[in-house]
Enzyme design. Sequence first.
Site, mmCIF file in Angstrom:
data_model
loop_
_atom_site.group_PDB
_atom_site.id
_atom_site.type_symbol
_atom_site.label_atom_id
_atom_site.label_comp_id
_atom_site.label_asym_id
_atom_site.label_seq_id
_atom_site.Cartn_x
_atom_site.Cartn_y
_atom_site.Cartn_z
ATOM 1 N NE ARG A 128 -1.272 2.724 2.635
ATOM 2 C CZ ARG A 128 -0.866 3.921 2.986
ATOM 3 N NH1 ARG A 128 -0.943 4.938 2.126
ATOM 4 N NH2 ARG A 128 -0.312 4.148 4.166
ATOM 5 C CG ASP A 129 3.416 4.202 3.011
ATOM 6 O OD1 ASP A 129 3.030 5.177 2.342
ATOM 7 O OD2 ASP A 129 4.242 4.299 3.933
ATOM 8 C CG HIS A 180 5.652 4.545 9.066
ATOM 9 N ND1 HIS A 180 4.714 3.756 8.428
ATOM 10 C CD2 HIS A 180 6.304 5.206 8.082
ATOM 11 C CE1 HIS A 180 4.803 3.963 7.114
ATOM 12 N NE2 HIS A 180 5.771 4.837 6.892
ATOM 13 C CG HIS A 233 9.648 7.692 5.421
ATOM 14 N ND1 HIS A 233 9.047 8.318 4.354
ATOM 15 C CD2 HIS A 233 8.732 6.809 5.886
ATOM 16 C CE1 HIS A 233 7.826 7.829 4.188
ATOM 17 N NE2 HIS A 233 7.606 6.931 5.105
ATOM 18 C CB CYS A 270 10.877 10.848 0.825
ATOM 19 S SG CYS A 270 10.292 12.167 1.886
ATOM 20 C CG ASN A 273 7.768 3.433 3.378
ATOM 21 O OD1 ASN A 273 7.366 4.001 4.377
ATOM 22 N ND2 ASN A 273 7.041 3.333 2.279
#
Length: 302
Positions: free
Chosen positions: A15-16, A207, A209, A240, A249
Site C-alpha cells: 500500500r504505502d 514508522h 523513513h 519520499c 520507507n
Amino acid sequence: MTLPAKVKIVEVGPRDGLQNEKETIPADIKIELVDRLTAAGFANIEAASFVSPKWVPQMATSAEVMARIHRKPGVVYSVLTPNMKGFEAALAAKADEVVIFGAASEAFSQKNINCSIAESIERFRDVAQAAKQHSIRLRGSISCAFGCPYQGEVSADSVADVVRRLRELGCDEIDIADTIGVGTPKKVQAVMERAATEFPIERLSGHFHDTYGQALANIYASMEVGIAIFHSSVAGLGGCPYAKGATGNVSTEDVLYMMNGLGIDTGIDLGAVVDAGQFISQHLGRKAVSRAGNAIAAKRNG
C-alpha cells in the site's frame, strides 16, 4: 536498557510503498506480492487503500486485490480508509483493520487537507465508531511526528496531543511516523516517551523513513525505550514525496537483517522477503532500495 525479545513488523509495501508509483501495476502483481509476504510470515500486511482513484490511481484495484489474495488465518490485512465511503469498501472487502491518519504538524494539515489537526481527526469519528460496531481493528497513524516540510520542528507535545485524540477515538494501535525522515535517535526517544504518557507503549509503533539514512538507528533507539512494533516496506518501496529522489520507507530486508543479528524474534523468513523484494523490483524495472536485500541476492547469484 534491554531490547525486546520479539518485535512485530508491519509490512507496508503493497500500500504505502506502491501508491506513488507512476506506472499502473496490474492487480495480479500486487496479489502475488501480498501472497509472497503472507508466506514469508508477516502477522500484519498493509494491503490496500480505499481512497478515491482520482487522487491515488494506483489503488484503484484495491477491491480486487483484497478479494483475490490468499489469506492466512491470524494475519491482519489492513487498508487505509479516509472516510465512510472508504470504510464501507473496506467492510465489503473483509479488511481486518482500517487505518485512519492525522498529522502532528498544523502547517502540514492545513497544506494537505485544508483544515486543522483537530478538524481532520474529528472527520474520522464516524469511521472509528463504525469500525468498533463491526469489530474491526482500528489503527491511527500520525505523520510528520519528528519534523515537517513546511514548519520544520514539531514538538513532542504536539505528537502527544494527536495520540490523545486518536486514543479517544478508540484506536487499538497508533503509528508515530517520520514522514520526511528527519528524526535522529535522541529526538525519537523523547517523542516516543512523550507519546507513551498518552497511550500504552506496547501498542505504539514506529514508522521511519530512511531519507537521511537514520531509520535503522531510530528503530534501535525506539526499542531501547520499549517500542516493539515497526513498519517497513519490502525492497524499500515508496520514495519520499517531499524530498526529490530520496528514499522513503525503510526496507524490510534491512530491518530483518538487523533484528536477526540482534537475536530478536520476528517470525519472518528473511530469505523469502528478499525473494519478494527482488520480484517486485524486477517488475518495476529497477534495483531494490535495500542494502541487505541486494547483498543477499548478489551473494546467492554469485
